[in-house]
Design a protein around this motif. Structure first.
Motif, PDB file in Angstrom:
ATOM      1  N   VAL A 155       7.836  76.541  24.541  1.00 40.87           N
ATOM      2  CA  VAL A 155       8.251  77.410  23.416  1.00 40.87           C
ATOM      3  C   VAL A 155       8.064  78.900  23.721  1.00 40.87           C
ATOM      4  O   VAL A 155       8.588  79.750  23.020  1.00 40.87           O
ATOM      5  N   GLN A 156       7.297  79.201  24.782  1.00 44.61           N
ATOM      6  CA  GLN A 156       7.190  80.563  25.316  1.00 44.61           C
ATOM      7  C   GLN A 156       6.753  81.610  24.287  1.00 44.61           C
ATOM      8  O   GLN A 156       7.211  82.754  24.319  1.00 44.61           O
ATOM      9  N   GLY A 157       5.893  81.207  23.371  1.00 39.59           N
ATOM     10  CA  GLY A 157       5.316  82.186  22.442  1.00 39.59           C
ATOM     11  C   GLY A 157       6.210  82.533  21.267  1.00 39.59           C
ATOM     12  O   GLY A 157       5.854  83.368  20.437  1.00 39.59           O
ATOM     13  N   PHE A 158       7.392  81.901  21.166  1.00 39.65           N
ATOM     14  CA  PHE A 158       8.330  82.265  20.094  1.00 39.65           C
ATOM     15  C   PHE A 158       8.122  81.460  18.810  1.00 39.65           C
ATOM     16  O   PHE A 158       8.573  81.865  17.746  1.00 39.65           O
ATOM     17  N   THR A 159       7.505  80.285  18.930  1.00 36.11           N
ATOM     18  CA  THR A 159       7.430  79.371  17.786  1.00 36.11           C
ATOM     19  C   THR A 159       5.993  78.905  17.601  1.00 36.11           C
ATOM     20  O   THR A 159       5.353  78.470  18.576  1.00 36.11           O
TER      21      THR A 159
ATOM     22  N   ARG B  10       8.417  82.159  32.958  1.00 32.43           N
ATOM     23  CA  ARG B  10       8.137  82.517  31.554  1.00 32.43           C
ATOM     24  C   ARG B  10       7.183  81.553  30.867  1.00 32.43           C
ATOM     25  O   ARG B  10       7.067  81.583  29.630  1.00 32.43           O
ATOM     26  N   ASN B  16       4.120  86.649  27.198  1.00 32.73           N
ATOM     27  CA  ASN B  16       4.456  87.015  25.812  1.00 32.73           C
ATOM     28  C   ASN B  16       3.161  87.116  25.005  1.00 32.73           C
ATOM     29  O   ASN B  16       2.914  86.308  24.107  1.00 32.73           O
ATOM     30  N   GLY B  19       3.428  87.198  21.189  1.00 33.90           N
ATOM     31  CA  GLY B  19       3.795  85.891  20.634  1.00 33.90           C
ATOM     32  C   GLY B  19       2.599  84.968  20.584  1.00 33.90           C
ATOM     33  O   GLY B  19       2.367  84.289  19.573  1.00 33.90           O
ATOM     34  N   MET B  23       0.714  83.157  17.490  1.00 37.17           N
ATOM     35  CA  MET B  23       0.478  81.708  17.453  1.00 37.17           C
ATOM     36  C   MET B  23      -0.979  81.414  17.109  1.00 37.17           C
ATOM     37  O   MET B  23      -1.283  80.514  16.318  1.00 37.17           O
TER      38      MET B  23
END
Lengths: 391, 254
Positions: A155-159, B10, B16, B19, B23
């Protein structure tokens, strides 16, 4: 350039839409290097192609005059679906792909919920959003605890990976899965949103039904069984938004319009140049398909397409970006919502048959609760915070 | 065909940080940390384990156990023949898959060689690496055929898939996935083959001991010879892998 479905006659003619097996089986994306939203778009568009095929198979059974055109369209769409689905690399484990599916459901639904002009249907999108959001948390627990992997690699930090409406609460009696459908005068956006989400949920359901039995671990088998059942409910949830009075060729026209709209959104936002070129190619294909569907609609139904498509302008595209803030606000406000028939109600007013149904399916325990008991997402998996002697 | 190199990976949290911080905020609010316990999962899994049936059965002998006039000396030895047949089935399956595995490595090697690269050094005696790979593949095939003959001699069916053959095939399916992926390098493929060879060496050692226990001492010599050959395979693969990662980083083989 903005596309107008009724004015623009472009696109590649159907007769020129040919792909070799090597075209279909190209290079996959990199699980490690590509942007998570490239994978999201791939999953979304595979679902759209599969649903376009499904719609046409139903149309084939119901319309003698359109059989040849439908068969021709389906051949190309089969190969488009293959080209897109084969972009997922073999190093994605089935649970990692599952995380990608849930991320797609969350981010796409959250965007659609904000674009939807019909307030009741927007509530419907937010409602199922909170359920797919919870599925991401449960599957992330499974990925961590079964394979020792961090769902954030996908999810790479987006969700966010936290509970939404708990999956144990998603199981409703069938009559409470239904929504009121949009009417014939609904905005084109409303129609395209419902088609897109129905196709997405179908794909997710079918994927879980196929991969569930490949797991050896009984908890994984249970979790896929449980969530596949909820995804089946979601197909009904979104599918019941579609106007049941639409003719099958009207549905065909709208299905092609939805594909054009979705590909155009992908073209506009794709970051991987190779994949962007594919979206451009398939957008041109779909514009060609749309012309076939439009002609069929005029010739067979003898109706004015404007009655279905309005002025033909494509509505605003799904935004492929983190919808974190919107999701968080929705969690705060609407986690306690439940269904009673086609209405959204507070917990106390939930349809009683759903409670009976839940008691039956959860009688031997709740897989989603068992798998995720005490689970909190942590960067690098929960093993980063477990005492070594307790691991 | 590309080697592995630093790039825009990534997957990590560091790519990130904002992000990940969001989270973690969500985690603190909606699933605050508790002591980790997988007890509920463990209990459910144990229930299934207790209730489970076997993967399948060892196929019955198609002729008198012991074969060709050999006598089974005791009940224990008879049971041992069953285990031996199961494990022979496992090695048959492994050697057959091993032949395909080396076939896939050779294809990858040739792709590099045809692009003008000489990915692996020759053996000390001057045997070129490609010839060594082909010889190993032939030896895997020879082992498969020798094992099939042995199974027939002790009354078994070499074409049957025994439980251990089935389970081991599941275990090694990931190795084939690695080697046949066009994106994996020769070094990554050899790493997968190393896993196979380590398992294979242990498997041959065990097979020799099981043959003794089952009163099939005539099998111990060919099994010991096969083990010696597999030990050389292991040494070669281990050596190639070390050479590649130590001496050829930055090339398309690594």
């Amino acid at each position: 350039m903005a596309i107008n479905l009724l004015r623009d006659k472009g696109g590649v003619p159907l007769s020129q839409q040919r792909m070799s097996w090597r075209d279909m089986v190209g290079k996959p994306i990199s699980k490690l290097d590509d942007d998570a939203f490239t994978r999201v778009r791939i999953i979304l568009m595979n679902g759209q192609e599969l649903d376009a095929l499904r719609t046409k198979q139903v149309a084939l059974r119901m319309n003698r005059k359109a059989r040849v055109q439908l068969a021709e369209l389906m051949r190309v769409e089969q190969h488009q679906a293959t080209t897109i689905n084969w972009l997922i690399g073999a190093d994605h484990s089935p649970i990692e792909t599952t995380i990608g599916y849930e991320q797609t459901a969350i981010e796409v639904t959250a965007s659609v919920a904000q674009l939807e002009p019909d307030g009741y249907l927007a509530t419907g999108y937010r409602y199922a959003l909170l359920e797919d959001f919870d599925h991401l948390y449960r599957y992330s627990a499974l990925l961590d605890r079964l394979e020792g992997k961090d769902a954030n690699n996908i999810v790479q930090g987006f969700t966010d990976i936290v509970p939404g409406r708990p999956t144990i609460e998603h199981h409703r009696a069938p009559e409470h899965d239904l929504l009121e459908p949009y009417g014939p005068d609904a905005a084109l956006a409303t129609k395209l949103h419902a088609i897109t989400l129905t196709g997405g949920e179908y794909q997710t359901h079918d994927y879980y039904m196929n991969i569930g039995p490949i797991f050896a671990d009984p908890l994984a088998r249970q979790l896929y069984a449980e969530i596949a059942s909820v995804e089946s409910q979601h197909i009904t949830h979104y599918g019941s938004m579609l106007n049941p009075e639409e003719s099958i060729l009207e549905k065909l026209l709208l299905s092609e319009a939805a594909e054009v709209w979705n590909y155009a959104g992908c073209v506009e936002q794709e970051s991987n140049p190779r994949i962007k070129a594919l979206w451009e190619r398939f957008l041109d294909y779909e514009l060609g398909h749309f012309q076939v569907a439009l002609q069929l609609f005029k010739d067979v139904e003898r109706r004015d397409p404007e009655t279905v498509l309005g002025d033909g302008k494509l509505p605003p595209f799904i935004r492929f970006e983190s919808q974190r803030q919107f999701v968080r606000e929705t969690i705060d406000r609407e986690t306690s919502l439940r269904k009673n028939g086609t209405k959204f109600v507070e917990e106390a007013e939930e349809g009683t048959t759903s409670r009976d149904y839940r008691r039956a399916v959860n009688a031997d325990g709740s897989p989603s609760s068992t798998v995720s008991a005490t689970y909190s997402w942590a960067p690098g998996t929960e093993l980063t915070r477990v005492e070594e002697k307790a691991a | 065909m590309e080697g592995t190199a630093p790039g825009p990976n990534r997957t990590g949290g560091a790519i990130n940080p904002e992000g990940v911080a969001s989270m973690l905020e969500a985690v603190n609010e909606l699933s605050p940390r508790k002591p980790v316990s997988t007890l509920l999962m463990d209990i459910e899994r144990q229930w299934y384990i207790t209730e489970a049936e076997a993967v399948g059965s060892i196929p019955p002998p198609i002729s008198s156990p012991g074969g060709k006039g050999r006598k089974i000396k005791s009940t224990a030895a008879s049971a041992s023949v069953g285990v031996l047949l199961d494990k022979l089935g496992e090695r048959i399956a492994f050697e057959r898959t091993g032949t395909r595995l080396y076939g896939a490595v050779i294809t990858k090697y040739l792709a590099l060689a045809n692009a003008g690269e000489v990915p692996l050094p020759p053996r000390e005696d001057g045997e070129p690496a490609l010839e060594t790979l082909r010889r190993i593949r032939s030896q895997e095939l020879q082992h498969f055929r020798m094992l099939s003959q042995c199974v027939q001699e002790i009354g078994g069916d070499p074409t049957a898939q025994t439980p251990c053959a089935d389970v081991t095939a599941t275990a090694s399916s990931g190795l084939l996935q690695v080697v046949t992926d066009p994106r994996t390098t020769l070094a990554q493929s050899l790493n997968a083959v190393l896993t196979a060879e380590l398992t294979d060496n242990a498997g041959w050692e065990l097979l020799g001991e099981l043959a003794q226990l089952a009163g099939q001492s005539q099998l111990t010599k060919p099994f010991a010879e096969a083990l010696a050959v597999e030990q050389e395979h292991l040494e070669m693969v281990e050596g190639w892998l070390k050479t590649l990662v130590a001496s050829a980083p930055g090339t398309s083989a690594v």
